[in-house]
Write a protein that holds these residues in place. Structure first.
Motif, PDB file in Angstrom:
ATOM      1  N   TYR A 182       3.375  -6.308  -2.190  1.00 47.33           N
ATOM      2  CA  TYR A 182       3.214  -5.396  -1.276  1.00 47.33           C
ATOM      3  C   TYR A 182       1.977  -5.044  -0.260  1.00 47.33           C
ATOM      4  O   TYR A 182       2.216  -5.080   0.834  1.00 47.33           O
ATOM      5  CB  TYR A 182       3.518  -3.870  -1.746  1.00 47.33           C
ATOM      6  CG  TYR A 182       4.771  -3.686  -2.544  1.00 47.33           C
ATOM      7  CD1 TYR A 182       6.028  -4.381  -2.289  1.00 47.33           C
ATOM      8  CD2 TYR A 182       5.052  -2.350  -3.382  1.00 47.33           C
ATOM      9  CE1 TYR A 182       7.037  -4.213  -2.837  1.00 47.33           C
ATOM     10  CE2 TYR A 182       6.380  -2.274  -4.022  1.00 47.33           C
ATOM     11  CZ  TYR A 182       7.373  -3.139  -3.650  1.00 47.33           C
ATOM     12  OH  TYR A 182       8.475  -2.745  -4.331  1.00 47.33           O
TER      13      TYR A 182
ATOM     14  N   LEU B  74      -0.585  -2.960  -0.562  1.00 49.91           N
ATOM     15  CA  LEU B  74      -0.599  -1.586  -0.198  1.00 49.91           C
ATOM     16  C   LEU B  74      -2.353  -1.406  -0.225  1.00 49.91           C
ATOM     17  O   LEU B  74      -2.547  -0.601   0.692  1.00 49.91           O
ATOM     18  CB  LEU B  74      -0.122  -0.787  -1.476  1.00 49.91           C
ATOM     19  CG  LEU B  74       1.449  -0.632  -1.410  1.00 49.91           C
ATOM     20  CD1 LEU B  74       1.881   0.006  -2.640  1.00 49.91           C
ATOM     21  CD2 LEU B  74       2.053   0.032  -0.157  1.00 49.91           C
ATOM     22  N   ASN B  75      -2.882  -2.221  -0.941  1.00 50.75           N
ATOM     23  CA  ASN B  75      -4.486  -1.998  -0.882  1.00 50.75           C
ATOM     24  C   ASN B  75      -4.961  -2.428   0.551  1.00 50.75           C
ATOM     25  O   ASN B  75      -6.013  -1.930   0.980  1.00 50.75           O
ATOM     26  CB  ASN B  75      -5.131  -3.016  -1.739  1.00 50.75           C
ATOM     27  CG  ASN B  75      -4.895  -4.425  -1.542  1.00 50.75           C
ATOM     28  OD1 ASN B  75      -3.585  -4.891  -1.682  1.00 50.75           O
ATOM     29  ND2 ASN B  75      -5.738  -5.363  -1.096  1.00 50.75           N
TER      30      ASN B  75
ATOM     31  N   ILE C 210      -3.884  -1.308   3.341  1.00 53.64           N
ATOM     32  CA  ILE C 210      -3.739  -0.192   4.389  1.00 53.64           C
ATOM     33  C   ILE C 210      -5.175   0.451   4.461  1.00 53.64           C
ATOM     34  O   ILE C 210      -5.623   0.510   5.736  1.00 53.64           O
ATOM     35  CB  ILE C 210      -2.674   0.937   3.831  1.00 53.64           C
ATOM     36  CG1 ILE C 210      -1.308   0.399   3.643  1.00 53.64           C
ATOM     37  CG2 ILE C 210      -2.866   2.160   4.459  1.00 53.64           C
ATOM     38  CD1 ILE C 210      -0.364   1.323   3.032  1.00 53.64           C
TER      39      ILE C 210
ATOM     40  N   PHE D 283       2.883   0.692   7.691  1.00 52.84           N
ATOM     41  CA  PHE D 283       3.504  -0.135   6.769  1.00 52.84           C
ATOM     42  C   PHE D 283       5.028  -0.546   7.313  1.00 52.84           C
ATOM     43  O   PHE D 283       5.688   0.463   7.168  1.00 52.84           O
ATOM     44  CB  PHE D 283       3.316   0.689   5.326  1.00 52.84           C
ATOM     45  CG  PHE D 283       3.841  -0.353   4.262  1.00 52.84           C
ATOM     46  CD1 PHE D 283       2.847  -1.215   3.827  1.00 52.84           C
ATOM     47  CD2 PHE D 283       4.996  -0.053   3.811  1.00 52.84           C
ATOM     48  CE1 PHE D 283       3.300  -2.248   2.488  1.00 52.84           C
ATOM     49  CE2 PHE D 283       5.384  -1.150   2.604  1.00 52.84           C
ATOM     50  CZ  PHE D 283       4.453  -2.040   2.010  1.00 52.84           C
TER      51      PHE D 283
ATOM     52  N   ASP E 133       8.133  -2.122   5.568  1.00 52.85           N
ATOM     53  CA  ASP E 133       8.650  -2.369   4.217  1.00 52.85           C
ATOM     54  C   ASP E 133       9.806  -3.172   4.321  1.00 52.85           C
ATOM     55  O   ASP E 133      10.757  -3.080   5.050  1.00 52.85           O
ATOM     56  CB  ASP E 133       8.930  -1.023   3.616  1.00 52.85           C
ATOM     57  CG  ASP E 133       9.382  -0.888   2.253  1.00 52.85           C
ATOM     58  OD1 ASP E 133       8.699  -2.004   1.498  1.00 52.85           O
ATOM     59  OD2 ASP E 133      10.611  -0.400   1.846  1.00 52.85           O
TER      60      ASP E 133
ATOM     61  N   THR F 245       8.120   2.449  -2.341  1.00 53.30           N
ATOM     62  CA  THR F 245       7.149   1.682  -1.757  1.00 53.30           C
ATOM     63  C   THR F 245       6.716   2.517  -0.416  1.00 53.30           C
ATOM     64  O   THR F 245       5.411   2.744  -0.267  1.00 53.30           O
ATOM     65  CB  THR F 245       7.766   0.354  -1.246  1.00 53.30           C
ATOM     66  OG1 THR F 245       8.503  -0.146  -2.443  1.00 53.30           O
ATOM     67  CG2 THR F 245       6.527  -0.671  -0.936  1.00 53.30           C
TER      68      THR F 245
ATOM     69  N   ALA G 243       2.913   4.119   0.313  1.00 58.77           N
ATOM     70  CA  ALA G 243       2.315   3.666   1.548  1.00 58.77           C
ATOM     71  C   ALA G 243       1.641   4.946   2.168  1.00 58.77           C
ATOM     72  O   ALA G 243       0.503   5.013   2.890  1.00 58.77           O
ATOM     73  CB  ALA G 243       3.092   2.683   2.474  1.00 58.77           C
TER      74      ALA G 243
END
Length: 349
Positions: free
Chosen positions: A193, A195-196, A198, A211, A213, A220, A224
């Motif tokens: 993903y 996510l880090n 962001i 984000f 997706d 998810t 975010a």
């Protein structure tokens, strides 16, 4: 110019603004204008802010030997044929944009060639979405910058040095930019993903980060938003069994509505930070009922010392809070205290 706060049409983008929620249709309409219009109606009813399509002009985008990402199209010999079959005419794009705006949706479509960008500019789009495979297409990026419209830039397949160049280029051109973190896998597994990124992108570029997706999961986009995403793009479908390459990466409309509700709830929380002591103070009635106070476990005679054997904690908190237990031990009773009577400050010294 403020790069961290701007508008796309009447939609405010940035730290002080609600998350822009985009429903990605892409080519899920399979070239049917009627189905494309039905997506607009469904997206409008879901509570989203924007709807996004893709604009492909085969002769300006693709070669005849372009391979399929997912070869599920028996009616098409190659991707060139697929782009031709699913394309709309300019008049039809204008009708779709008008329909979306009548439903109070921001209309977006990703151009995959300069000619597609010119078409979309003629029908009056208010922003550009640059797809993951186009981020390193400097010719297209330079063309889009001449229109002076905000750009939603996907990071999917890019190296950091490519993103650095693109963001610096767009800032130099004074183009408001929203960078969309995404991983170009369909569906994307949790370990990918990103996510880090962001927070990392937000710190690195000082612009709003969104984000895009491809997970097909409710959790998810919610994660975010919790991490600071200011735009969320989700593929939508009538059913995960629906024909097309993106169905398994999409949310059904029931899931999409649930996700939007969750996003708005998370935002309400993020926009209203609480102070812990203020919360406890406002819950004084609940604290009285549910926290414990110290009471006499047995009769305590005047002049006796308070020990762990002659007191205990009980609800409701009528006397000294059980939190102050250690400060009470060793004090002397000023009066006789009967069993079950709350231990109050004026009864001990």
């Amino acid at each position: 110019m403020k790069f961290n706060q701007f508008f796309i049409g009447d939609k405010s983008i940035g730290e002080k603004s609600p998350c822009l929620i985009i429903a990605e249709v892409g080519l899920a309409h399979e070239g049917s204008l009627g189905i494309a219009h039905s997506f607009i109606d469904a997206v409008a009813q879901s509570g989203a802010d924007a709807i996004k399509f893709q604009t492909h002009i085969a002769e300006n985008e693709s070669s005849l030997n372009e391979p399929f990402r997912v070869n599920i199209f028996p009616q098409d010999k190659n991707r060139y044929d697929y782009w031709v079959r699913t394309a709309f005419k300019e008049k039809e794009w204008l009708e779709l944009k008008k329909h979306a705006e009548e439903k109070n949706l921001l209309f977006l479509s990703t151009p995959f060639s300069i000619e597609a960008a010119n078409l979309l500019m003629r029908i009056g789009v208010k922003a550009w979405k640059v797809g993951s495979g186009e981020t390193n297409n400097i010719m297209l990026l330079e063309k889009l910058s001449t229109f002076k419209l905000p750009i939603l830039l996907s990071s999917g397949m890019s190296f950091i040095h490519e993103l650095d160049y693109c963001i610096e280029f767009l800032k130099a051109k004074m183009i408001p930019t929203l960078l969309m973190q995404c991983i170009s896998r369909y569906p994307c597994p949790p370990k990918d993903y990103g996510l880090n990124l962001i927070k990392e992108f937000k710190k690195r570029y000082a612009i709003p980060i969104g984000f895009s997706d491809h997970s097909g999961e409710l959790s998810t986009p919610l994660a975010a938003v919790s991490l600071g995403a200011k735009a969320i793009e989700m593929h939508v479908t009538w059913s995960k069994e629906y024909f097309g390459p993106d169905s398994t990466s999409s949310l059904t409309f029931d899931e999409f509505r649930t996700c939007i509700k969750g996003i708005r709830s998370i935002e309400e929380s993020l926009f209203n930070p609480v102070k812990k002591d203020a919360v406890a103070k406002n819950l004084s009635e609940m604290r009285y009922l549910f926290t414990k106070g110290l009471i006499a476990a047995k009769n305590i005679k005047k002049g006796s010392y308070i020990t762990s054997e002659n007191i205990e904690s009980r609800k409701p908190c009528q006397g000294i809070s059980a939190f102050k237990y250690n400060s009470v031990i060793g004090k002397k009773a000023l009066v006789d205290i009967l069993r079950g009577e709350p231990i109050k400050e004026n009864l001990i010294k």
